[in-house]
Design a protein around this motif. Structure first.
Motif, PDB file in Angstrom:
ATOM      1  N   ASN A 154       0.857  -1.190   0.000  1.00  0.00           N
ATOM      2  CA  ASN A 154       0.000   0.000   0.000  1.00  0.00           C
ATOM      3  C   ASN A 154       0.897   1.246   0.000  1.00  0.00           C
ATOM      4  N   THR A 155       0.287   2.412  -0.072  1.00  0.00           N
ATOM      5  CA  THR A 155       1.067   3.633  -0.272  1.00  0.00           C
ATOM      6  C   THR A 155       2.082   3.881   0.838  1.00  0.00           C
ATOM      7  N   SER A 156       1.684   3.730   2.090  1.00  0.00           N
ATOM      8  CA  SER A 156       2.608   4.006   3.190  1.00  0.00           C
ATOM      9  C   SER A 156       3.732   2.977   3.239  1.00  0.00           C
ATOM     10  N   GLU A 193      -4.400   1.291   4.647  1.00  0.00           N
ATOM     11  CA  GLU A 193      -3.330   2.191   5.073  1.00  0.00           C
ATOM     12  C   GLU A 193      -3.241   2.315   6.592  1.00  0.00           C
TER      13      GLU A 193
END
Length: 221
Positions: A154-156, A193
């Motif tokens: 995921n983004t983080s 997230e």
């Protein structure tokens, strides 16, 4: 990917959490540096009952003539698992959960040094990774082996690594284990997230011989 774990939940508490019958040969806990090719805790279905047992972390395809007869398969990519000869039957028939308190990933500094990060649930609850397993046998030697499913981060998490383990919410454990029919493939995606937190830890954990609770202590990034 996922190449190192920490497991701190006592075995009896783990059996209770997963409503599983515990085996007598479970790995010792706590262990803050669980490495590939060692034994890990797993939950699988046998005879309609959940069993908490020990497996070798490192899936061995049946055609390997010895445990190190090919690449070490500690992870299986969710995107291609249905196509890979080593994994596709296990993905349909032999799924398991692999519990952990957290896992490690690494980044590199400007000089190429490896900086470890510890990743855990934001509420510090145990994590349950999606896994697959199978028995490998050659002559009189038999090993029960497993691998952890991975997906795109995921983004983080992508700030540390582009891959991450598939982490299952408690309400999805039964579906992954095959207790609630079909649809397990839909679970092979990144955790939300907000589910995970991470921080830098000391480089001591870079050694597979390191041990102790200090390995998950935060250090200045």
């Amino acid at each position: 990917m996922c190449g190192r774990l920490a497991v701190t939940l006592p075995n009896d508490a783990m059996a209770q959490l997963f409503a599983a019958q515990p085996a007598n040969d479970l790995p010792e806990v706590p262990n803050y540096n669980v490495c590939p090719t060692t034994q890990v805790h797993t939950i699988r279905i046998e005879g309609g009952t959940r069993h908490l047992s020990s497996m070798r972390w490192g899936f061995i395809p049946r055609w390997y003539e010895k445990p190190n007869g090919g690449p070490l398969l500690i992870n299986a990519r969710a995107e291609t698992i249905a196509e890979k000869p080593a994994f596709k039957t296990a993905a349909r028939e032999r799924r398991c959960l692999i519990p952990a308190s957290g896992f490690y990933e690494w980044t590199k500094d400007s000089e190429g040094g490896r900086d470890p990060w510890f990743i855990h649930a934001h509420d510090k609850a145990p994590l349950a990774f999606a896994g697959i397993w199978q028995d490998w046998q050659h002559g009189e030697e038999t090993l029960r082996t497993c691998a952890i499913m991975t997906c795109g981060a995921n983004t983080s998490m992508s700030t540390i690594h582009h891959r991450m383990p598939v982490i299952l919410a408690q309400q999805d454990w039964a579906l992954w284990l095959g207790e609630q029919g079909k649809g397990a493939a839909l679970l092979m995606q990144a955790a939300p997230e907000a589910h995970l937190q991470f921080y830098r830890v000391d480089r001591a954990v870079n050694s597979n011989r390191a041990s102790g609770a200090h390995l998950i202590d935060a250090v200045d990034a």
